[in-house]
Scaffold this motif. Structure first.
Motif, PDB file in Angstrom:
ATOM      1  N   ILE A   1      21.572  22.283  47.228  1.00 19.78           N
ATOM      2  CA  ILE A   1      21.523  21.414  46.053  1.00 19.78           C
ATOM      3  C   ILE A   1      22.318  22.037  44.906  1.00 19.78           C
ATOM      4  O   ILE A   1      23.051  21.328  44.193  1.00 19.78           O
TER       5      ILE A   1
ATOM      6  N   GLU B   1      25.496  20.293  43.026  1.00 18.30           N
ATOM      7  CA  GLU B   1      25.560  20.078  41.580  1.00 18.30           C
ATOM      8  C   GLU B   1      26.748  20.808  40.964  1.00 18.30           C
ATOM      9  O   GLU B   1      27.379  20.295  40.035  1.00 18.30           O
TER      10      GLU B   1
ATOM     11  N   GLN C   1      22.585  11.868  48.783  1.00 14.56           N
ATOM     12  CA  GLN C   1      23.011  13.151  49.346  1.00 14.56           C
ATOM     13  C   GLN C   1      21.902  14.191  49.268  1.00 14.56           C
ATOM     14  O   GLN C   1      21.695  14.956  50.213  1.00 14.56           O
ATOM     15  N   VAL C   2      21.177  14.209  48.158  1.00 19.92           N
ATOM     16  CA  VAL C   2      20.059  15.150  48.022  1.00 19.92           C
ATOM     17  C   VAL C   2      18.970  14.817  49.029  1.00 19.92           C
ATOM     18  O   VAL C   2      18.383  15.717  49.650  1.00 19.92           O
TER      19      VAL C   2
ATOM     20  N   ARG D   1      21.685  10.909  44.582  1.00 18.74           N
ATOM     21  CA  ARG D   1      20.335  10.753  45.146  1.00 18.74           C
ATOM     22  C   ARG D   1      20.335  10.723  46.671  1.00 18.74           C
ATOM     23  O   ARG D   1      19.537  11.411  47.324  1.00 18.74           O
TER      24      ARG D   1
ATOM     25  N   ARG E   1      17.398  17.272  51.919  1.00 18.84           N
ATOM     26  CA  ARG E   1      15.962  17.579  52.074  1.00 18.84           C
ATOM     27  C   ARG E   1      15.521  17.423  53.526  1.00 18.84           C
ATOM     28  O   ARG E   1      14.671  18.170  54.010  1.00 18.84           O
TER      29      ARG E   1
ATOM     30  N   SER F   1      22.089  12.568  38.773  1.00 16.66           N
ATOM     31  CA  SER F   1      20.961  12.449  39.699  1.00 16.66           C
ATOM     32  C   SER F   1      21.016  11.132  40.461  1.00 16.66           C
ATOM     33  O   SER F   1      20.772  11.084  41.675  1.00 16.66           O
TER      34      SER F   1
END
Length: 351
Positions: A240, A244, A221-222, A219, A226, A215
């Protein structure tokens, strides 16, 4: 999704609590009661639209549904701030069919601390009044997500069995979301039930460590995803998931669930353990579980370890049904509002 009607049938399920989950963000920004009301209506909508489902509010109704080959939908509020500091609201949630309440989620609020967010050193006096009122109504007190001190305070006060709706044993994985042995040792006197969660990060230290590391690593990239998919929820979820998948971690298998069952059995006794899963509330399940249809793997593993049929029946539901019925009995014959407490929190006015 981990749950649908066909898979519930395949998994042999007679009943499942629908989590009336209220995010901690609603405590900070407002709207928690409205969110809970919306989800209660959504639960009744599903029960009324599908002939295989039926809304249930008592242990006896669950047993009757089994005879009718129906699947019970029950409701539990996850996040006690949904009552917005009102025992009046608590009683009305009971009227609407809510039969347990998790005292908080991941945030400390005006009367209870969360497992990793300490504000009051346990329950405030109003929080203790909430527990007493839940006892009087016959609503189960749920200690998942709360701090160890809140767990202890509940055991000091409650006149009915408590539950942990989805928690593991801290003696197996030392995570704040799990129940410590000090609490497990008090369960035989209380009659409560720890319902084991299926989330691998709560079950296993290595999975938890690697998930946290991933995570942190992903972070930024997520966050970018979003923004990119801000109007496309399905697209965001897939993006996502793909990210992962490209960054795999160790995921504990289903046998780890039974490790937690073993520990609770050893410390508290076989009468005080059940299954809590947290289907559709967790991002992934133990290997190779895909959903509720794989619940049978837990039964197979208990059989492999020498559990008797009677012990397995207790874990699969009889322990919870006993605690549920005892909570109903502890409430006795009562008026829901006529005998209800009028105490409330009076918050200081803003400057």
């Amino acid at each position: 999704m981990h749950t649908d009607i066909a898979r519930l049938k395949k998994g042999g399920m007679t009943g499942e609590f629908m989590s009336i989950y209220v995010s901690g963000s609603t405590f900070r920004t407002g709207g928690s009661m409205r969110r809970a009301m919306d989800l209660i209506d959504a639960t009744y909508r599903e029960a009324e639209r599908h002939e295989d489902l039926i809304a249930c509010t008592t242990a006896a109704e669950i047993r009757q549904a089994k005879k009718q080959n129906k699947i019970c939908l029950l409701m539990g509020i996850e996040g006690g701030y949904a009552i917005e500091n009102s025992l009046y609201a608590l009683r009305n949630f009971y009227r609407l069919g809510v039969r347990y309440m998790t005292l908080t989620h991941n945030v400390a609020h005006d009367w209870a601390d969360a497992h990793a967010d300490i504000k009051h050193n346990g329950l405030t006096e109003f929080g203790k009044d909430v527990v007493r009122e839940m006892n009087r109504l016959g609503m189960l007190v749920d200690i998942s997500h709360v701090s160890e001190k809140v767990m202890s305070d509940v055991l000091d006060i409650t006149k009915a069995p408590l539950i942990a709706s989805h928690s593991g044993a801290r003696g197996v994985n030392n995570h704040t979301r799990n129940v410590p042995d000090s609490i497990l040792k008090r369960l035989p006197q209380n009659g409560g039930v720890i319902m084991v969660v299926f989330y691998p990060s709560f079950l296993d230290e290595r999975t938890n460590r690697e998930e946290n590391e991933r995570s942190a690593r992903l972070r930024e990239q997520v966050a970018a995803l979003r923004v990119r998919f801000k109007d496309d929820r399905d697209g965001l979820n897939k993006a996502i998931a793909d990210l992962e998948a490209a960054n795999p971690i160790y995921v504990a298998d289903y046998k780890r669930i039974v490790d937690h069952i073993d520990h609770i059995k050893k410390v508290a006794g076989i009468d005080h353990v059940g299954l809590g899963s947290d289907y559709d509330g967790v991002p992934f399940l133990p290997t190779p579980m895909k959903g509720v249809e794989d619940l049978v793997l837990v039964t197979y593993e208990m059989l492999r370890r020498g559990y008797t049929e009677q012990e397995i029946r207790k874990v699969l539901g009889e322990n919870f049904l006993r605690a549920f019925a005892q909570a109903e009995k502890a409430a006795g014959n009562r008026q829901i509002s006529g005998q209800g407490s009028l105490k409330r929190i009076v918050l200081p006015k803003a400057n």
